[in-house]
Motif scaffolding. Sequence first.
Motif, mmCIF file in Angstrom:
data_model
loop_
_atom_site.group_PDB
_atom_site.id
_atom_site.type_symbol
_atom_site.label_atom_id
_atom_site.label_comp_id
_atom_site.label_asym_id
_atom_site.label_seq_id
_atom_site.Cartn_x
_atom_site.Cartn_y
_atom_site.Cartn_z
ATOM 1 N N ALA A 160 -64.330 -6.397 -9.188
ATOM 2 C CA ALA A 160 -64.650 -6.473 -8.068
ATOM 3 C C ALA A 160 -65.812 -6.543 -8.885
ATOM 4 O O ALA A 160 -66.709 -7.085 -9.010
ATOM 5 C CB ALA A 160 -64.643 -6.140 -7.015
ATOM 6 N N ALA A 161 -65.561 -5.197 -9.784
ATOM 7 C CA ALA A 161 -67.003 -4.611 -10.762
ATOM 8 C C ALA A 161 -67.452 -5.465 -11.956
ATOM 9 O O ALA A 161 -68.165 -5.844 -12.157
ATOM 10 C CB ALA A 161 -66.749 -3.272 -11.146
ATOM 11 N N GLY A 162 -66.313 -6.098 -12.643
ATOM 12 C CA GLY A 162 -66.131 -6.605 -14.065
ATOM 13 C C GLY A 162 -65.741 -8.444 -13.461
ATOM 14 O O GLY A 162 -66.346 -8.669 -14.807
ATOM 15 N N ALA A 163 -65.928 -8.453 -11.923
ATOM 16 C CA ALA A 163 -66.315 -10.071 -12.217
ATOM 17 C C ALA A 163 -67.709 -10.781 -11.989
ATOM 18 O O ALA A 163 -68.047 -9.528 -11.788
ATOM 19 C CB ALA A 163 -65.539 -10.492 -10.976
ATOM 20 N N GLY A 164 -68.282 -12.027 -12.014
ATOM 21 C CA GLY A 164 -69.575 -12.044 -11.837
ATOM 22 C C GLY A 164 -70.531 -12.512 -13.779
ATOM 23 O O GLY A 164 -71.240 -12.828 -13.651
ATOM 24 N N GLY A 165 -69.518 -12.167 -14.531
ATOM 25 C CA GLY A 165 -70.192 -12.083 -16.516
ATOM 26 C C GLY A 165 -71.440 -11.145 -16.682
ATOM 27 O O GLY A 165 -71.729 -11.980 -17.390
ATOM 28 N N ARG A 166 -71.259 -10.384 -15.511
ATOM 29 C CA ARG A 166 -72.793 -9.272 -15.392
ATOM 30 C C ARG A 166 -71.924 -8.727 -17.270
ATOM 31 O O ARG A 166 -70.783 -9.141 -17.750
ATOM 32 C CB ARG A 166 -73.143 -8.605 -15.284
ATOM 33 N N GLU A 167 -73.398 -8.127 -18.050
ATOM 34 C CA GLU A 167 -72.593 -7.330 -19.315
ATOM 35 C C GLU A 167 -72.125 -6.694 -18.907
ATOM 36 O O GLU A 167 -72.782 -5.524 -18.039
ATOM 37 C CB GLU A 167 -74.524 -6.923 -19.797
#
Length: 233
Positions: free
Chosen positions: A137-144
């Motif tokens: 969940a933390a790694g999803a979303g494409g953020r740095e």
Amino acid sequence: MNSEAGAGTDGLQGLSALADPVRRRLYDAIAAHDEPLTRDDAAREVGMARNLAAYHLDRLVEAGLLTTTYARPPGVGGPGAGRPAKRYHRVREERTVSVPPRDYALLADLLATAIDGDGSGALRRALMQAAEAEGRAAGAGGRELMEVLAERGYEPAVDAEGDIVLRNCPFHRLSRTHTELVCTLNQALLGSTLETRGEDPARAELCPHEGRCCVVIRTEASAAQKGLAGLSG
């Protein structure tokens, strides 16, 4: 070398001290360094007069957020070296406020104790699966990556080798009594975060270090090199 701890241990007192923007800037400047800072160092970091910085730093000590030591610069000593300088560093103990009182730390400790005492290993496996799900969940979303790590409370910083060191363990209090469990959980969570981002989960390597999270995120090159070494071995 003498040591002086802040007398203020009340959570509300500590948190209210950070409501002052000047003190928050000074606290953040101290917290950003592994080594203690002198009053002069801290004043330069935030761009204020030394006397004003000293006043607010000592208020942060009184609130229990900073502690002090006295030391001369490395290599300076002997007659004529002058008095040791007062140096400030962050207190590792967290400050929390709950109204009415709640004790989630006790709940976490009870759960960790139950997991460590489960001879079947089923509870530990369930915990690691939950940690991996949180990591995805933390790694999803494409953020740095650095943004994701900072949001989770790891206080990431890049060292001279390019590795990402995690200057804070979000589960610090629990890690003192359930070290192996918390370190394994951190590695599972962070490895899953990397994998979700399309990166090598092996970059999340256990590397215990005093005052930091037990996991270091290695550079892609060093992780690949270790992987090749493992295959050749």
